[in-house]
Design an enzyme around this catalytic site. Sequence first.
Site, mmCIF file in Angstrom:
data_model
loop_
_atom_site.group_PDB
_atom_site.id
_atom_site.type_symbol
_atom_site.label_atom_id
_atom_site.label_comp_id
_atom_site.label_asym_id
_atom_site.label_seq_id
_atom_site.Cartn_x
_atom_site.Cartn_y
_atom_site.Cartn_z
ATOM 1 N N HIS A 290 85.603 70.230 25.602
ATOM 2 C CA HIS A 290 84.877 70.597 26.782
ATOM 3 C C HIS A 290 85.773 70.377 27.800
ATOM 4 C CE1 HIS A 290 83.824 66.017 26.917
ATOM 5 N NE2 HIS A 290 83.775 66.569 28.178
ATOM 6 N N ASP B 176 85.182 67.418 19.250
ATOM 7 C CA ASP B 176 85.376 67.793 20.609
ATOM 8 C C ASP B 176 86.728 67.609 21.054
ATOM 9 O OD1 ASP B 176 85.147 68.533 23.288
ATOM 10 O OD2 ASP B 176 83.236 67.118 23.635
ATOM 11 N N SER C 49 86.457 61.480 29.574
ATOM 12 C CA SER C 49 86.621 62.467 28.398
ATOM 13 C C SER C 49 87.902 62.843 28.204
ATOM 14 C CB SER C 49 85.767 63.770 28.900
ATOM 15 O OG SER C 49 84.468 63.702 28.472
#
Length: 735
Positions: free
Chosen positions: A84, A222, A653
Amino acid sequence: MSTRRPLLIAFLILSQWGSAHEGMWLPTLLKGIEGDMHTAGLRITAEDIYSINNGSIKDAIVHFGGGCTAEVISKQGLILTNHHCGFSAIQEQSSLENDYLKNGFWAKDKAGELRNPGLTATFIIRMEDVTDRILPNIPAEANTTEAQRRDAVGKLGEAIAKEAIAGTHYQAVVRPFNYGNSYFLIVTETFRDVRLVGAPPSAIGKFGGDTDNWMWPRHTGDFSIFRIYAGPDNKPAEPSDANVPFVPRHSLPVNIAGANEGDFAMIFGFPGSTQRYLSSYAVDYVLNTADPLRIKMRSASLDVIDAAMRSNDKTRIQYADKQASISNAWKKWIGEVRGLKELRTLDRKREQEALYIDRALKLGRTDLQEVLPTLKNLYAEYVPLATARDLFVEMVYYGPEILRFADGFRELTEEHVRLVGEGKFEAKAAERSAALPGFFKDYDVEVDKRVFKALLPIYRASVPVSGQPAVLKEIDARFNGDSDAWVDDLYTRSVLVNEASIAAALRLKPKKYAKLLANDPVYKASRSFFKSFLEQVRPQHAALGDRIETAMRTYVKGMMEMEPERTFWPDANSTLRLSYGKVEGSTPRDGVVYGAHTTLDGVVEKHIPGDAEFDVPKRLLELQATKDFGEYGVNGTMPVCFTSSLHTTGGNSGSPVLNAKGELIGLNFDRTWESTMSDIQFDPDKCRNICVDTRYILFVVDKFAGAKHLVDEMELVRTNASAGIPGIIQLPIHR
Ligand code: ARG
Ligand code: GLU
């Protein structure tokens, strides 16, 4: 002021002891918690993690694209981050013919790696406490308003930064911490040639989509892989064929022995922002006004966008990135409201504030006694303005895109006379023309119009009329209160919603063009939204924000002075931080226990053939059926994700989750839904960050994608960090 300084620094360091989980620590202050981290299981030294003089783990940590974290995993500049985080880049490179979102992308060799103009990778060269060079030097007369103080601090900071980078190719800034009670100099090195190397298909990288986003148990791979390129001198250079893979100062060994529940873990990255020390008045605003209104706005636009994306593939690709950014915070806020209620955060804040006033009274500290009533009054004025601001952002930055797009024509329209005089009009118009295909590639006018219609009624009902754009008066005056009809009229008459007509407008003579735009209904609406915000909302909003900042500086300093026994860490501010804890599951709610690990068996359990979120690639099903896991599997299954008790937030992230020896065991990408209030209040039983297990990453790269050459670049470790003779080890980082 200067007489209190040493005391405050002592608090900052001493107070880093204590609670094992909460906190995002400054890497320069790790020496102060080294003992505690060793007790928790760390097997290397603070100097191994952060050193200014020698290579250290911090040299492998990258601020990726300004908003995410990445880490170096090979001696040839390979970096790992989330799918992402690479999403915009992957989407930009995608088309219907080459759909890398859907099919994944794997460069066969270095020549096949894809450049991403504008994408940056930044390293921290060093951080240094410069509080003593700032606070005592703020002139007394500059301390009367926040704006004057900011100005004075800005000048001092600039001088310090300039001196720090003289004769180098580095950048530097001085950043405030703890509401301006302390300041740090941060020296950075930014690379501008960052190429896409590999990404799994969304069916792995975004498996579970928005249904699983912020949720546990999780089964998302991810991750995506990029490579930093440098000039032949290994220094940052503009993207070019002459560039070569960057040789890093440190790259993280990748551990494929895995981590067991209870093992020490730490995370190193760039958390964006937390609000640990908010007053009850601010929490009240977040909990009862801001979050509910923003949730309502986004629910309305997501209804429109989700339906459109389901209806055809073109819209799915066009809106994938926009949808993800709208839905992500939307879901987080829903969790945050729930968590704050469950933890009774508002009540607790009120109780703490009563104690604070009590202590201040006993100490005869009138300055501290007054600060909470001051905050209360400020918030009473602030809430309507903050609401107007928040919903302006929702409307213009997350709502119909045409409002922001129209704003891009402002200079050309309002200043055409000057631009013509300076001979710049044509160049500017050409620039705008060139940008049109990029915008219209991902724009669907019908979807945009429907979003506008869905948001407008909520906006009008929630924002005080004094903060609303004047153009909205037309709805009553000309359309009998029918806001849908008003929106239809805008889109019917505007040249901005159609690529050919705006392109034609840009070919007109300057005067004609400007007249056409100035009378364009969408352009006028956009101007009105911006004008009302800039004139009726922002000045007062900023002024009150400043006064709140001043009060918060006093309030937080008072806390530190009056509660020496309490743990304090400076709120996250996109600077490099470290959190530590364990690999562990959680007890998020009464009667609910979450395990710490998930496996590929769970991916298959969730499989819904043909579903947009839960379809599983055929190749992955085959590998699972034949248990063809290479050396990455464990006892006949494949680890996928795990949770750990590391305090994280947005910006973390892509952050590396490291074991006791500083080896990569996981890639952070999310928190559980029951954790999302941790930006305001952390709870050690509930709060968990979610990581992709490194074994799953390598399995996907090697067995699924057949890109073994990438794994061969990495240094693999095949033993658990707690194996062998216990104690602190010498890390073989070059010194
Ligand atoms: N919740 C994670 C974060 O805050 C992941 C977001 C991307 N994933 C998604 N399904 N939208 O960024
Ligand atoms: N996914 C988040 C990010 O983009 C991290 C999750 C969180 O907010 O903790 O940084």
